[in-house]
Design a protein around this motif. Structure first.
Motif, mmCIF file in Angstrom:
data_model
loop_
_atom_site.group_PDB
_atom_site.id
_atom_site.type_symbol
_atom_site.label_atom_id
_atom_site.label_comp_id
_atom_site.label_asym_id
_atom_site.label_seq_id
_atom_site.Cartn_x
_atom_site.Cartn_y
_atom_site.Cartn_z
ATOM 1 N N ASP A 31 -36.403 -56.636 35.609
ATOM 2 C CA ASP A 31 -37.091 -57.299 34.959
ATOM 3 C C ASP A 31 -36.378 -58.812 33.901
ATOM 4 N N PRO A 32 -35.009 -58.405 33.680
ATOM 5 C CA PRO A 32 -34.521 -59.695 33.074
ATOM 6 C C PRO A 32 -34.039 -61.289 34.384
ATOM 7 N N LEU A 33 -33.951 -60.640 34.914
ATOM 8 C CA LEU A 33 -33.224 -61.364 37.040
ATOM 9 C C LEU A 33 -34.847 -61.934 36.778
ATOM 10 N N ALA A 34 -36.476 -61.695 37.130
ATOM 11 C CA ALA A 34 -37.364 -62.145 37.152
ATOM 12 C C ALA A 34 -37.555 -63.603 35.845
ATOM 13 N N SER A 35 -37.131 -63.350 34.863
ATOM 14 C CA SER A 35 -36.893 -64.099 33.622
ATOM 15 C C SER A 35 -36.005 -65.369 34.238
ATOM 16 N N ILE A 36 -34.665 -64.792 34.475
ATOM 17 C CA ILE A 36 -33.969 -66.031 35.190
ATOM 18 C C ILE A 36 -34.526 -66.894 36.101
ATOM 19 N N VAL A 37 -35.096 -66.027 37.308
ATOM 20 C CA VAL A 37 -35.338 -67.012 37.784
ATOM 21 C C VAL A 37 -37.396 -67.907 37.685
ATOM 22 N N VAL A 38 -37.782 -66.990 36.567
ATOM 23 C CA VAL A 38 -39.516 -67.980 36.324
ATOM 24 C C VAL A 38 -38.272 -69.129 35.013
ATOM 25 N N GLY A 39 -37.114 -68.822 34.764
ATOM 26 C CA GLY A 39 -36.308 -69.848 33.468
ATOM 27 C C GLY A 39 -36.388 -71.259 34.646
ATOM 28 N N LEU A 40 -35.641 -71.067 35.810
ATOM 29 C CA LEU A 40 -35.232 -71.249 36.858
ATOM 30 C C LEU A 40 -36.373 -72.849 37.458
ATOM 31 N N MET A 41 -37.060 -72.099 37.794
ATOM 32 C CA MET A 41 -38.832 -72.348 37.991
ATOM 33 C C MET A 41 -38.982 -73.162 37.473
ATOM 34 N N LEU A 42 -38.955 -73.162 35.748
ATOM 35 C CA LEU A 42 -39.363 -73.983 34.756
ATOM 36 C C LEU A 42 -38.378 -75.633 34.168
ATOM 37 N N VAL A 43 -37.650 -75.167 34.782
ATOM 38 C CA VAL A 43 -36.368 -76.410 35.327
ATOM 39 C C VAL A 43 -36.811 -77.413 35.887
ATOM 40 N N ARG A 44 -37.049 -76.852 36.996
ATOM 41 C CA ARG A 44 -37.029 -77.872 37.512
ATOM 42 C C ARG A 44 -38.681 -78.349 37.669
ATOM 43 N N VAL A 45 -39.444 -78.243 36.850
ATOM 44 C CA VAL A 45 -40.947 -78.792 36.713
ATOM 45 C C VAL A 45 -40.238 -79.310 36.272
ATOM 46 N N ALA A 46 -40.084 -79.221 34.754
ATOM 47 C CA ALA A 46 -39.640 -80.256 33.758
ATOM 48 C C ALA A 46 -39.226 -81.648 34.383
ATOM 49 N N PHE A 47 -37.643 -81.101 34.807
ATOM 50 C CA PHE A 47 -37.426 -82.516 35.037
ATOM 51 C C PHE A 47 -38.545 -82.895 36.091
ATOM 52 N N LYS A 48 -38.883 -82.789 36.651
ATOM 53 C CA LYS A 48 -39.561 -84.093 37.804
ATOM 54 C C LYS A 48 -40.292 -84.921 36.677
ATOM 55 N N LEU A 49 -41.381 -84.019 36.058
ATOM 56 C CA LEU A 49 -41.674 -84.466 34.467
ATOM 57 C C LEU A 49 -41.573 -85.711 33.769
ATOM 58 N N LEU A 50 -39.852 -85.325 33.503
ATOM 59 C CA LEU A 50 -39.491 -86.279 32.567
ATOM 60 C C LEU A 50 -38.928 -87.480 33.909
ATOM 61 N N LYS A 51 -38.741 -87.195 34.909
ATOM 62 C CA LYS A 51 -38.404 -87.922 35.462
ATOM 63 C C LYS A 51 -39.637 -89.236 35.603
ATOM 64 N N ALA A 52 -40.551 -88.885 35.745
ATOM 65 C CA ALA A 52 -41.363 -90.019 36.108
ATOM 66 C C ALA A 52 -41.627 -90.242 35.026
ATOM 67 N N SER A 53 -41.765 -90.162 33.918
ATOM 68 C CA SER A 53 -41.976 -89.980 32.632
ATOM 69 C C SER A 53 -40.893 -91.599 32.074
ATOM 70 N N VAL A 54 -40.181 -91.333 32.355
ATOM 71 C CA VAL A 54 -39.075 -92.066 32.135
ATOM 72 C C VAL A 54 -38.788 -93.112 32.518
ATOM 73 N N ASP A 55 -38.948 -92.831 34.168
ATOM 74 C CA ASP A 55 -39.406 -94.116 35.148
ATOM 75 C C ASP A 55 -40.484 -94.788 34.363
ATOM 76 N N GLU A 56 -41.514 -94.573 34.051
ATOM 77 C CA GLU A 56 -42.265 -95.587 33.332
ATOM 78 C C GLU A 56 -42.064 -95.540 32.387
ATOM 79 N N LEU A 57 -41.531 -95.262 31.375
ATOM 80 C CA LEU A 57 -41.408 -95.540 30.133
ATOM 81 C C LEU A 57 -40.112 -96.278 29.988
ATOM 82 N N THR A 58 -39.367 -96.884 31.503
ATOM 83 C CA THR A 58 -38.679 -97.609 31.250
ATOM 84 C C THR A 58 -38.785 -98.527 32.108
ATOM 85 N N GLU A 59 -39.540 -98.965 32.371
ATOM 86 C CA GLU A 59 -40.572 -100.137 33.791
ATOM 87 C C GLU A 59 -39.942 -100.029 35.358
#
Length: 295
Positions: free
Chosen positions: A184-212
């Motif tokens: 159960d908690p191991l699944a939580s870690i997997v879920v968290g790591l998946m979220l980190v990957r998605v978050a970095f993709k979103l942040l990269k796209a928005s930072v690229d645009e904000l920095t022209e």
């Protein structure tokens, strides 16, 4: 229905789904004693919060240009995407830390409580609902060219993925016996790591645009080809591109015969603008600087 109204309608549908799932997941996590479901509930909470962010910032980005914003307010939508990424990254960090602490306790000899069936049913329901919301939001987001909506759609998809991880962990903990409750908690870690990957993709796209950041090289090559296709125009150079929310900005220098009458030069520049707007949208910002052909 205007673009802003359509974005609001789609986002409100997602918010309603998130609100129902949020309540059910927290209920299931508490009464079924599942850390994986609690992690999934926290993710749904972040979804609900980011829906609110999209609703607020899309209204701002839809405002027309004014004296203080010559290029409009499109970057507010980009900023909304950035906030979504930050919220998702924060949620992921909390999920991972809490799960790691439980695994450490288990490794030290502590006995973890096996989750109940209610948590598994909540995870399975979440998979179905969130995948449906992803497809609906993504289709409308692409149709409306809304980066914030597309980001929010992927937030729905990431929640569906996290629910799959939660379902596997919860199901394993239930059906494989008490000594496997650590799944159960191991699944939580997997879920968290998946979220980190998605978050970095979103942040990269928005930072690229904000920095022209410039548009991709293949897009700039296409722009140059469109410009060169207009008669009596040559050598497009000093090409500058960037994204402004749901539209793009293009600036370029072109060469023409120095003896061309001003009215004809104007017609050529207008033809370029029309071709570029046909390809990249009517709201595309275009600036063309004309120079005489070098002798």
């Amino acid at each position: 229905m205007t673009r802003e109204q359509e974005i609001y309608r789609v986002t409100l549908v997602g918010s309603a789904g998130n609100a129902v799932l949020l309540a059910f997941k927290f209920f299931a996590a508490i009464f079924a004693h599942s850390s994986a479901m609690m992690a999934d509930a926290v993710h749904s909470l972040s979804d609900f919060i980011t829906d609110i962010v999209v609703l607020v910032f899309v209204r701002l980005s839809a405002k027309p240009q004014d004296r203080s914003h010559d290029y409009g307010h499109g970057k507010f939508e980009t900023f909304a995407t950035f906030i979504i990424g930050i919220a998702l990254l924060a949620a992921a960090a909390g999920i991972i830390v809490a799960a790691v602490l439980k695994v450490v306790q288990w490794a030290g000899g502590a006995e973890l409580q096996t989750p109940g069936m209610l948590a598994l049913w909540a995870a399975l329901l979440s998979i179905v609902v969130k995948e449906a919301l992803f497809r609906y939001t993504a289709v409308r987001g692409h149709a409306l060219s809304s980066q914030a909506m597309i980001a929010n759609a992927w937030h729905h998809r990431s929640d569906a993925f996290s629910s799959i991880g939660a379902a596997v962990g919860i199901g394993g903990a239930i059906f494989m016996g008490r000594r496997w409750a650590v799944l159960d908690p191991l699944a939580s870690i997997v879920v968290g790591l998946m979220l980190v990957r998605v978050a970095f993709k979103l942040l990269k796209a928005s930072v690229d645009e904000l920095t022209e950041r410039s548009l991709p090289e293949e897009t700039e090559q296409e722009i140059a080809a469109i410009i060169s296709s207009v008669p009596d125009v040559s050598e497009p150079h000093n090409l500058r591109t960037r994204r402004i929310g749901n539209r793009i900005a293009i600036e370029a220098h072109i060469r023409m015969d120095g003896n061309t009458p001003l009215s004809e030069a104007h017609e050529r520049a207008t033809a370029i603008e029309h071709k570029l707007k046909e390809r990249f949208g009517k709201s595309t910002h275009i600036s063309i600087h004309m120079e005489p052909v070098k002798a």
